[in-house]
Design an enzyme around this catalytic site. Structure first.
Site, PDB file in Angstrom:
ATOM      1  N   GLU A 198       0.557  -1.489   0.298  1.00 38.54           N
ATOM      2  CA  GLU A 198      -0.152   0.504  -0.365  1.00 38.54           C
ATOM      3  C   GLU A 198       1.229   1.107  -0.291  1.00 38.54           C
ATOM      4  O   GLU A 198       1.589   1.268   1.075  1.00 38.54           O
ATOM      5  CB  GLU A 198      -1.011   0.069   1.157  1.00 38.54           C
ATOM      6  CG  GLU A 198      -1.891   1.343   1.179  1.00 38.54           C
ATOM      7  CD  GLU A 198      -2.912   0.719   2.095  1.00 38.54           C
ATOM      8  OE1 GLU A 198      -3.851   2.082   2.410  1.00 38.54           O
ATOM      9  OE2 GLU A 198      -3.526  -0.187   3.054  1.00 38.54           O
ATOM     10  N   LYS A 214      -8.504  -0.915   1.111  1.00 37.01           N
ATOM     11  CA  LYS A 214      -9.688  -0.880   2.204  1.00 37.01           C
ATOM     12  C   LYS A 214     -10.386  -2.557   1.369  1.00 37.01           C
ATOM     13  O   LYS A 214     -10.972  -1.838   0.476  1.00 37.01           O
ATOM     14  CB  LYS A 214     -10.764  -0.567   2.497  1.00 37.01           C
ATOM     15  CG  LYS A 214     -11.386  -0.556   3.436  1.00 37.01           C
ATOM     16  CD  LYS A 214     -10.510  -0.721   4.980  1.00 37.01           C
ATOM     17  CE  LYS A 214      -9.271  -0.265   5.252  1.00 37.01           C
ATOM     18  NZ  LYS A 214      -8.461  -0.447   7.160  1.00 37.01           N
TER      19      LYS A 214
END
Length: 391
Positions: A198, A214
């Protein structure tokens, strides 16, 4: 500040260790020049300390809104590890809260590092039992029902004793599939490896990009279909994307924030994850410290609203997050000598210190979260790291 000698860039055929975010062209070619290790207990502003350290090596970070040149011709780049601010003590206090290591390209022969004896990991001891984790999820759901927050990222921790040389095991962690920021850092009394996929923030030519992740499912056809069709996961994801848009807007030129990609499905090790891309053109005069004050800690590891979510996290989580859920990566330059910044979130991260190896994992909690499923998701995220450590 102390010089500890080369910690990455070992000769081929030994242990392949490199810093998170290090450009592939520089792997095996760099030598540590100097470093800064800072602990929060000593006081000071880590973001300003980082900027000052970079400036002392010819890397300007006071205004990154254009395309500043890296003027330190001997500096290849600076590896960065930045722990999130926390009022809860870290279970791995030997790991610094800020590490900045300046590297240069190494001419000629360099010493190689031969792996030591095998690395073994003992039994894992979680900082909370599954029932306690589930109860914390219910507490977050209650806070959401009161209107205190919309989503909270709840993180747990586990640790185990170890013996032997950590380098080969941590190299396996860094090499996990999908690890955009796979890499290893170490000091005299600590090690850290990340397999993070990420992006916290990437900057080039005055343009800043963040890629929040997410939403997680097993990397199967059924898991992909379930993630794409989950209203709960999509709602949680969109909340974080909106938070990231607002964070970037604090340092962006007016009207330049945009969502370039929404809810794209990526693969990390044995999991599908949903990722979006949010970008903005930085306002004139914005420095790295300004940018990080706006976006760090990342919204995907805090929640929304961010400050309220952080307060709940501090009350519910059993131990501090230490170096996890912070930032790691590389500050360097492109072929034309122009500044580039590429910092990932320290998720999917293992820290080793004081005779133990530490892992952290969690997930975003919304009103319709299932406590049992959230506990299982955290376990799924640590499973590839544990497997890599075992070899």
């Amino acid at each position: 500040m102390s010089t500890l000698g080369p910690v990455v860039g070992y000769e081929p055929g030994t242990v392949d260790l490199h810093s998170p975010g290090l450009p592939a062209a520089c792997r095996g070619r760099i030598w540590e020049r100097s470093r800064l290790e800072w602990y929060a207990r000593g006081g000071g502003d880590p973001l300003q300390l980082l900027s000052d350290f970079a400036a002392s090596h010819g890397v300007p970070l006071e205004d990154i809104s254009g395309s500043p040149s890296v003027i330190g011709s001997s500096t290849c780049g600076i590896a960065v590890l930045l722990s999130p601010p926390s009022v809860i003590p870290s279970p791995a206090p030997a790991v610094p809260d800020l590490v900045a290591i300046a590297f240069e390209h190494a001419p000629g022969h360099r010493p190689s590092r031969i792996p030591g004896p095998g690395f073994t990991v003992g039994n894992w001891t979680p900082s909370w039992r599954p029932s306690e984790h589930a109860a914390a999820v219910e507490e977050v759901r209650s806070a959401i029902s009161r209107g205190d927050v919309y989503v909270v990222n709840l993180v747990g921790h586990t640790s185990a004793p170890f013996a032997g040389d950590p380098a080969p095991a941590l190299a396996r962690v860094a090499a996990l599939p999908g690890a955009r920021y796979g890499g290893v850092l170490r000091g005299e009394a600590w090690w850290l490896a990340t397999a993070s996929p990420e992006t916290l923030v990437e900057v080039s030519g005055g343009r800043a990009v963040t890629r929040p992740i997410k939403g997680t499912r097993p990397a199967t056809a059924a898991g992909r279909a379930d993630l794409l069709g989950s209203a709960k996961e999509r709602a949680e994801h969109v909340m974080i994307v909106d938070l990231e848009r607002n964070d970037l807007a604090r340092v962006a030129a007016v009207g330049s924030v945009q969502v370039e990609e929404l809810f794209a499905i990526r693969r990390w090790s044995g999991l599908w994850q949903a990722e979006s891309t949010v970008s903005a053109r930085l306002a004139p005069g914005v420095g790295l410290a300004d940018l990080l004050r706006a976006v760090w800690p990342g919204g995907s590891v805090t929640g929304a609203p961010k400050l309220a979510a952080i307060d709940i996290v501090a009350r519910l989580e059993p131990v501090g997050r230490g170096p996890s859920m912070g930032a790691c990566g590389w500050i360097g330059h492109d072929r034309d000598g122009r500044l580039t910044i590429d910092l990932g979130l320290t998720i999917r991260t293992a820290a080793i210190a004081d005779g133990r190896v530490h892992l952290w994992a969690g997930g975003g909690i919304v009103w319709d979260s299932d406590p049992v499923a959230e506990v299982a998701e955290a376990a799924a995220k640590t499973a590839p790291i544990k497997a890599a450590l075992r070899g």
